[in-house]
Scaffold this active site. Structure first.
Site, PDB file in Angstrom:
ATOM      1  N   THR A  52      38.174 -82.873   8.785  1.00  0.00           N
ATOM      2  CA  THR A  52      37.301 -82.124   8.110  1.00  0.00           C
ATOM      3  C   THR A  52      36.883 -82.137   6.750  1.00  0.00           C
ATOM      4  O   THR A  52      36.881 -82.782   6.293  1.00  0.00           O
ATOM      5  CB  THR A  52      38.089 -80.363   8.599  1.00  0.00           C
ATOM      6  N   LYS A  56      35.373 -86.135   6.798  1.00  0.00           N
ATOM      7  CA  LYS A  56      34.388 -87.290   7.805  1.00  0.00           C
ATOM      8  C   LYS A  56      33.923 -88.448   7.302  1.00  0.00           C
ATOM      9  O   LYS A  56      33.551 -88.830   8.371  1.00  0.00           O
ATOM     10  CB  LYS A  56      33.546 -86.055   8.311  1.00  0.00           C
ATOM     11  N   ASP A  92      33.429 -83.141  17.733  1.00  0.00           N
ATOM     12  CA  ASP A  92      32.201 -82.112  17.453  1.00  0.00           C
ATOM     13  C   ASP A  92      31.549 -82.404  18.697  1.00  0.00           C
ATOM     14  O   ASP A  92      31.217 -81.237  19.382  1.00  0.00           O
ATOM     15  CB  ASP A  92      31.764 -82.213  16.657  1.00  0.00           C
ATOM     16  N   GLY A 116      20.952 -76.649   7.019  1.00  0.00           N
ATOM     17  CA  GLY A 116      21.125 -77.927   6.595  1.00  0.00           C
ATOM     18  C   GLY A 116      21.831 -79.242   6.721  1.00  0.00           C
ATOM     19  O   GLY A 116      21.456 -79.405   8.241  1.00  0.00           O
ATOM     20  N   GLY A 118      23.936 -81.694   5.776  1.00  0.00           N
ATOM     21  CA  GLY A 118      24.698 -82.233   5.722  1.00  0.00           C
ATOM     22  C   GLY A 118      25.321 -82.445   7.018  1.00  0.00           C
ATOM     23  O   GLY A 118      24.883 -82.710   7.755  1.00  0.00           O
ATOM     24  N   GLY A 119      26.515 -83.314   6.704  1.00  0.00           N
ATOM     25  CA  GLY A 119      27.444 -84.151   7.921  1.00  0.00           C
ATOM     26  C   GLY A 119      27.635 -83.032   9.232  1.00  0.00           C
ATOM     27  O   GLY A 119      27.496 -83.799  10.406  1.00  0.00           O
ATOM     28  N   TYR A 196      33.442 -70.207  12.122  1.00  0.00           N
ATOM     29  CA  TYR A 196      34.562 -69.754  13.522  1.00  0.00           C
ATOM     30  C   TYR A 196      35.185 -68.404  12.218  1.00  0.00           C
ATOM     31  O   TYR A 196      36.171 -68.102  13.010  1.00  0.00           O
ATOM     32  CB  TYR A 196      35.320 -70.256  14.090  1.00  0.00           C
TER      33      TYR A 196
END
Length: 417
Positions: A52, A56, A92, A116, A118-119, A196
């Site tokens: 994570t 990644k 994912d 966003g 990002g990744g 989460y």
């Protein structure tokens, strides 16, 4: 470590519980600093790991093989060690697809706004395109880094069907900044937040208040972990097993919060529930008094109700990150929307509804010291109690019956986020 998770600041992760409960193997959480990441990957002292933030992408140069999906996204969250060769995959995608399926969300033909760049955003965009979304707009703070900036969102208020948050905004132990105004979108039907923890982010709570379907990241977390188990140990789980575990995990993490008028029985009921479930109990009024070294009735008489409410809000903010607690609130906690938004992040809320005729005034409660004052407060608050509660529990009978009904709902009702 044979199986586990690597990342930074991941002590709050639920992955250990998921893998060990559903997979039946030991799974370690490895909070790995970047200065030892290189040595860890070169040593290869693991059978399989999840990866994570922030690794990644950084893990890719260490791999001997990478799946086509992971390569396309330039993002890996599974590394398998086979005969000292490292194989990279990305579960994912499966997690996202399974989440949409679980909540009956059809992406095909929809226009989606992704917060966003990002990744996590790249994974979302790749998956949305696989699912044939009509259009995907990625938002970034920086001009030129994505399709649009936050300042340009207003141009698309009438186009967006779905909003997906792929930023850490609203995550556990991070301050939340309202990035968009959901009430401005005229077609919006779904808000999906990859976070989460908390179970409900402020973005999701806002969506729910507007009647928009709100989906948190907990199901995605479980679904991608289940997919990882196939790579780790060829474990196959039925959807029924996954759904049952989801409800169990959510209930284990949720606080039970009781709201209601003074003298409605909140504290007594909360203490009894605490004993039955063997969970810690906290009374917000007592917390305010202890933290500030005050007596609430005296404080209100001297400084007024608004000053007390300020202290109460600070206390609720302090306590909003608790897990698995039984919480009794003050009668007026519902008078500030921010209090209830804090509490809703990780709690199921029960309104202990005791009829006005069974409530009683008290000289040590300056806001309900006589019958008329009590009646006035009841009239002002009753609709707010109903608005903010998930369940209403009547308390016009034996207290043990009230406790049992509350427990029955909590234990037997299907609760998922």
């Amino acid at each position: 470590m044979e199986y586990g998770l690597i990342g930074e600041r991941i002590s709050h992760s639920y992955s250990k519980d998921i893998h060990e409960t559903l997979g039946g193997y030991t799974y370690d959480i490895c909070d790995l600093s970047q200065d030892i990441f290189d040595a860890f990957m070169k040593e290869k002292s693991f059978k399989a790991i999840n990866v994570t933030i922030p690794y990644k992408e950084k893990v890719i140069p260490y791999l001997d093989h990478i799946s086509s999906d992971a390569k396309a996204m330039h993002s890996v969250n599974i590394v398998i060690n086979k005969d000292n060769k490292l194989y990279g995959y990305n579960s994912d995608i499966t997690g996202i697809i399974e989440t949409f399926s679980h909540y009956n969300v059809d992406v095909k033909g929809k226009t989606v706004l992704v917060l966003g760049s990002g990744g996590a955003s790249k994974t979302i965009v790749y998956t949305l395109n696989k699912l044939e979304a009509k259009k995907v707009l990625v938002v970034s703070r920086e001009k030129g880094k994505a399709d649009i900036t936050y300042d340009q969102i207003s141009n698309y208020y009438s186009d967006i069907d779905m909003v997906i948050n792929a930023t850490p905004n609203g995550m556990y132990h991070r301050d939340y900044k309202r990035l968009i105004e959901l009430d401005k979108f005229t077609k919006l039907i779904v808000v999906f937040d990859l976070i989460y923890n908390p179970l409900k982010t402020p973005l999701l709570i806002e969506a729910e208040s507007l009647g928009i379907k709100a989906i948190g990241g907990i199901y995605m977390l479980i679904a991608q972990a289940v997919d990882a188990m196939r790579y780790f140990k060829e474990i196959e789980l039925k959807k029924e097993e996954v759904d049952k575990y989801l409800s169990k995990l959510v209930k284990e993490k949720l606080n039970i919060v009781l709201i209601g008028m003074p003298t409605c029985g909140k504290s007594t009921i909360a203490k009894k529930i605490s004993k039955v479930l063997n969970r810690p109990y906290i009374d917000i009024d007592s917390y305010v008094e202890e933290k500030n070294n005050i007596n609430i009735p005296e404080y209100i008489k001297e400084f007024g109700e608004d000053k007390f409410r300020d202290l109460e809000t600070l206390a609720v903010k302090d306590l909003k990150d608790l897990r698995s607690y039984i919480i009794s609130t003050g009668g007026g906690v519902i008078t500030r929307d921010i209090n209830m938004r804090y509490l809703k992040e990780n709690s199921i809320i029960f309104f202990i509804d005791r009829p006005l005729k069974l409530l009683y005034p008290s000289s040590d409660r300056p806001l309900s010291s006589d019958t008329e004052a009590l009646k006035k407060k009841y009239t002002e608050r009753i609709d707010l109690y109903k608005k903010y509660s998930d369940y209403i529990i009547k308390n016009d009978r034996d207290i043990n019956d009230v406790v049992n009904d509350t427990l029955r709902i909590f234990i037997n009702e299907s609760i998922s986020y």
